[in-house]
Design a protein around this motif. Structure first.
Motif, PDB file in Angstrom:
ATOM      1  N   SER A  32       0.738  -1.122   0.006  1.00  7.83           N
ATOM      2  CA  SER A  32       0.038   0.002  -0.027  1.00  7.83           C
ATOM      3  C   SER A  32       0.735   1.366   0.083  1.00  7.83           C
ATOM      4  N   GLY A  33       2.226   1.009   0.079  1.00  9.26           N
ATOM      5  CA  GLY A  33       3.024   2.139   0.520  1.00  9.26           C
ATOM      6  C   GLY A  33       2.505   2.907   1.274  1.00  9.26           C
ATOM      7  N   GLY A  34       2.060   2.434   2.368  1.00  6.27           N
ATOM      8  CA  GLY A  34       1.453   3.214   3.708  1.00  6.27           C
ATOM      9  C   GLY A  34       2.328   3.242   4.781  1.00  6.27           C
ATOM     10  N   ALA A  35       1.782   3.507   5.886  1.00  4.26           N
ATOM     11  CA  ALA A  35       2.330   3.496   7.284  1.00  4.26           C
ATOM     12  C   ALA A  35       2.958   2.251   7.500  1.00  4.26           C
ATOM     13  N   TYR A  36       3.946   2.299   8.436  1.00  2.00           N
ATOM     14  CA  TYR A  36       4.534   1.032   8.899  1.00  2.00           C
ATOM     15  C   TYR A  36       4.517   1.177  10.389  1.00  2.00           C
ATOM     16  N   TYR A  37       3.964   0.002  10.816  1.00  2.37           N
ATOM     17  CA  TYR A  37       4.115  -0.109  12.568  1.00  2.37           C
ATOM     18  C   TYR A  37       5.552   0.165  13.072  1.00  2.37           C
ATOM     19  N   PHE A  38       6.649  -0.485  12.413  1.00  6.46           N
ATOM     20  CA  PHE A  38       7.955  -0.150  13.184  1.00  6.46           C
ATOM     21  C   PHE A  38       8.238   1.250  12.915  1.00  6.46           C
ATOM     22  N   SER A  39       8.068   1.936  11.779  1.00  7.80           N
ATOM     23  CA  SER A  39       8.298   3.430  11.578  1.00  7.80           C
ATOM     24  C   SER A  39       7.795   4.258  12.516  1.00  7.80           C
ATOM     25  N   THR A  40       6.403   4.022  13.046  1.00 10.34           N
ATOM     26  CA  THR A  40       5.850   4.815  14.092  1.00 10.34           C
ATOM     27  C   THR A  40       6.086   4.576  14.921  1.00 10.34           C
ATOM     28  N   HIS A  41       6.384   3.252  15.564  1.00 14.13           N
ATOM     29  CA  HIS A  41       7.051   2.730  16.967  1.00 14.13           C
ATOM     30  C   HIS A  41       8.485   3.580  16.879  1.00 14.13           C
ATOM     31  N   GLY A  42       9.042   3.444  15.863  1.00 13.04           N
ATOM     32  CA  GLY A  42      10.546   4.031  16.129  1.00 13.04           C
ATOM     33  C   GLY A  42      10.504   5.395  16.332  1.00 13.04           C
TER      34      GLY A  42
END
Length: 437
Positions: A349-359
């Protein structure tokens, strides 16, 4: 998500779910992954860590049933923070599995042609050529099969961040949980010695980035290598190898000088990569920089959570994804933006990543800890900013606690790999950083 449940209560409920789901990827010996197109049936052995325990086949979810060096290091580092009875046993198995990979020889697959007969005709285009296999350097591989065999598929190689990440993970276990007794202490020492020498020998070489897409000199790779050599130098000296320790310290110092070149003063962020021609790329502003800083750790003034330039880089990423993602528009007060990888990402989806937002949340908590004594007001602001990111995670996490790789930029629906181990590891690490903040 319950509208009345507090963030604290949700974290308390989600944490054990994240631990349980992450553990599914460690030593997943009860799962069998058939790859009929490649003529394989993969059964994980103890010590391996699959990126996702779900045996998908791009149907539509991706096949992540591999032991990635980097992902496994991130997961095992998060396991160190968790109070579970089996944690130390899993770590020892991980060390044994990692050392066992030394026996892999691509030349063996070149000599034994029988395995190619099992590859389906329409899959032969995805299989490595003999010259690629003959030149295998095991620590330069991106990933291996969790049964301890080489990945026979065409893939972007080499990738050099994973071994450096493994050094940091193992050293943190030694510091916090060791000793491990008898042969396992010897195995830990052997693995560390070999991994440090590998990083020392290869850090100057370009490699593929954390996303396995572009060959260049990458901030994430260099930052992790720098931390691994700094920490490794002290370990080597303690083992009585002063000369190798001196070489590691000198290399780390040189890398720090190179990392300074990634700062772009006018746009105000650290670039994620430097290509041979030095020209900007669409991926220059990349969450990989934030992940590099939190994975490397440290308290130095530059290239750590204490570095104000890192927070400025996060500010730019916030602005980027607020503009790019529909789910970030008109969001409720108290929620931070959901973050992806870079502008123009087209993977799933070229979307949001859990690990990006967690990071992003973890960086805020780590920076709050760094500033707490000197600037308590800034520390309080950063803690609130970290909580805002976790509020967004809460909004897109179902009641059963499942975390995939992505959630869609328009709808928030889960996409890509299900039960991504890194997603759970990132949540655990962020929550532990929050406690310390």
């Amino acid at each position: 998500m319950s509208e009345t449940e507090s963030l604290e209560s949700w974290i308390e409920r989600q944490y054990p779910l994240a631990v349980t789901n992450m553990l599914r990827s460690i030593s997943a010996t009860g799962v069998t992954k058939p790859r009929p197109g490649f003529g394989q049936t993969v059964v994980p052995v103890k010590g391996s860590v699959v990126a996702s325990p779900i045996p998908a086949s791009y149907d539509p979810d991706p096949d992540y049933f591999f032991h990635w060096y980097r992902d496994s290091a991130v997961v095992m580092d998060a396991l160190r923070l968790v109070e579970t009875e089996e944690a130390s046993a899993h770590f020892c198995d991980f060390v044994d599995f990692s050392l066992g990979l030394n026996d892999l020889r691509g030349g063996d697959l070149v000599e034994d042609k029988a395995w190619r007969e099992g590859v389906a005709e329409d899959f032969k285009q995805f299989v490595r050529e003999d010259d690629d296999l003959a030149s295998v350097v095991v620590r330069g591989e991106t990933r291996v099969n969790p049964d301890g065999s080489l990945d026979i598929s065409r893939w972007n190689r080499p990738q050099y961040d994973g071994i450096a990440a493994r050094i940091l993970t193992v050293l943190r276990w030694v510091k916090c949980r060791g000793p491990f007794g008898g042969l396992h202490d010897d195995a830990v020492s052997e693995l560390l010695d070999e991994d440090i020498r590998f990083v020392l020998a290869h850090w100057r070489e370009p490699s593929y980035d954390i996303w396995e897409e572009e060959k260049a000199h990458h901030y994430y790779t260099l930052r992790i290598q720098c931390a691994a050599l700094e920490e490794g130098a002290a370990w080597l000296a303690g083992e009585g190898d002063g000369e190798a320790g001196h070489q590691a310290r000198a290399a780390a110092l040189e890398i720090r000088g190179r990392l300074d070149r990634y700062w772009q003063a006018e746009p105000g962020y650290y670039r994620s990569r430097l290509t041979d021609d030095g020209k900007p790329t669409p991926k220059d502003l990349d969450i990989a920089v934030i992940l590099a800083v939190i994975h490397a750790g440290g308290t130095s003034p530059a290239h750590s959570p204490a570095d104000p330039k890192v927070e400025r880089t996060l500010d730019r990423l916030d602005a980027l994804f607020e503009a790019d993602y529909d789910i970030n528009r008109d969001r409720p007060a108290g929620r931070g933006p959901a973050l992806g990888r870079y502008h123009g990402d087209e993977y799933y989806s070229g979307g949001a990543y859990y690990f990006s937002t967690h990071g992003a949340a973890e960086l805020c908590y780590l920076r709050a800890s760094a500033l707490r004594g000197d600037d308590p007001e800034a520390a309080q602001r950063l803690r609130a900013r970290g909580d805002a990111y976790l509020e967004t995670i809460r909004a897109y996490t179902p009641e059963d606690g499942e975390m995939s790789e992505q959630f869609d930029r328009r709808t928030g629906e889960h996409t890509s790999a299900k039960h991504l181990a890194w997603s759970y590891a990132g949540f655990i690490s962020a929550v532990e950083a929050r406690k310390r903040a």
